[in-house]
Design a protein around this motif. Structure first.
Motif, PDB file in Angstrom:
ATOM      1  N   ALA A 126       0.570  -1.609  -0.151  1.00 45.84           N
ATOM      2  CA  ALA A 126      -0.135   0.127   0.116  1.00 45.84           C
ATOM      3  C   ALA A 126       0.527   1.459   0.063  1.00 45.84           C
ATOM      4  O   ALA A 126       0.481   2.159  -0.690  1.00 45.84           O
ATOM      5  CB  ALA A 126      -0.817   0.089   0.883  1.00 45.84           C
ATOM      6  N   ARG A 127       2.197   1.351   0.751  1.00 50.72           N
ATOM      7  CA  ARG A 127       3.003   2.404   0.267  1.00 50.72           C
ATOM      8  C   ARG A 127       3.362   2.857  -0.808  1.00 50.72           C
ATOM      9  O   ARG A 127       4.294   4.235  -0.972  1.00 50.72           O
ATOM     10  CB  ARG A 127       3.768   1.853   2.190  1.00 50.72           C
ATOM     11  N   ASP A 135       1.548   2.941  -6.887  1.00 49.46           N
ATOM     12  CA  ASP A 135       0.550   4.473  -6.717  1.00 49.46           C
ATOM     13  C   ASP A 135       0.117   3.978  -8.369  1.00 49.46           C
ATOM     14  O   ASP A 135      -0.041   3.508  -9.121  1.00 49.46           O
ATOM     15  CB  ASP A 135       1.774   4.796  -8.189  1.00 49.46           C
ATOM     16  N   ARG A 194      -3.384   3.605   1.502  1.00 45.78           N
ATOM     17  CA  ARG A 194      -1.915   4.333   1.761  1.00 45.78           C
ATOM     18  C   ARG A 194      -2.380   5.071   2.735  1.00 45.78           C
ATOM     19  O   ARG A 194      -1.476   5.185   3.650  1.00 45.78           O
ATOM     20  CB  ARG A 194      -1.807   4.767   0.403  1.00 45.78           C
ATOM     21  N   GLU A 218      -0.441   5.473   6.248  1.00 40.46           N
ATOM     22  CA  GLU A 218       0.197   6.852   6.760  1.00 40.46           C
ATOM     23  C   GLU A 218      -0.050   7.403   8.326  1.00 40.46           C
ATOM     24  O   GLU A 218       0.570   7.555   8.355  1.00 40.46           O
ATOM     25  CB  GLU A 218      -0.111   7.493   5.210  1.00 40.46           C
TER      26      GLU A 218
END
Length: 143
Positions: free
Chosen positions: A96-97, A100, A126, A130
């Protein structure tokens, strides 16, 4: 049937049940996935940590969209590929991080429990990661 399969199945049966959705996504983010990579011919199996920086994930074109293939078990990866292939193990939260848009994910293709993740869904995951990382940093900072 894996725990992830069960959680996905329950989500699909009751898509309005927030607790079931939360369980699936939490389990996804905290699971490791076999991600096939482009490798030198004849190499298969897990790419070691030393070589993982240079590993290039295999991106599949499907109907004009780019898909990152994810599998929760090695045998599912090999069944999909039709042979042993090289792969890296990556945690869901790390996927997820680093993912894009416009990338899509395809989970467990060829199994009884496949799932496609759309770019908006990946973007949401993402932001969840975060936010969790931000909260963890805040709570560990000295007062």
């Amino acid at each position: 049937m894996t725990d992830l399969d069960l959680a996905l199945s329950l989500c699909q049966q009751e898509p309005e049940d927030h607790d079931k959705q939360t369980r699936f996504y939490d389990l996804f983010l905290n699971s490791n996935f076999y991600v096939p990579t482009q490798a030198e011919e004849g190499k298969s199996g897990e790419i070691t940590a030393d070589d993982s920086e240079n590993a290039v994930p295999l991106i599949i074109d499907g109907e004009g969209e780019d898909f990152l293939m994810l599998f929760d078990r090695e045998d599912r990866l090999y069944a999909w590929a039709g042979a042993e292939v090289s792969y890296v193990l990556v945690a869901g939260y790390a996927l997820a991080r680093i993912s894009d848009p416009p990338l899509h994910w395809a989970l467990n293709v060829g199994s009884d429990y496949p799932k496609q993740f759309l770019p908006d869904e990946i973007g949401w995951l993402r932001s969840v990661v975060e936010n969790c990382e931000g909260e963890a940093e805040s709570s560990s900072a000295p007062a």
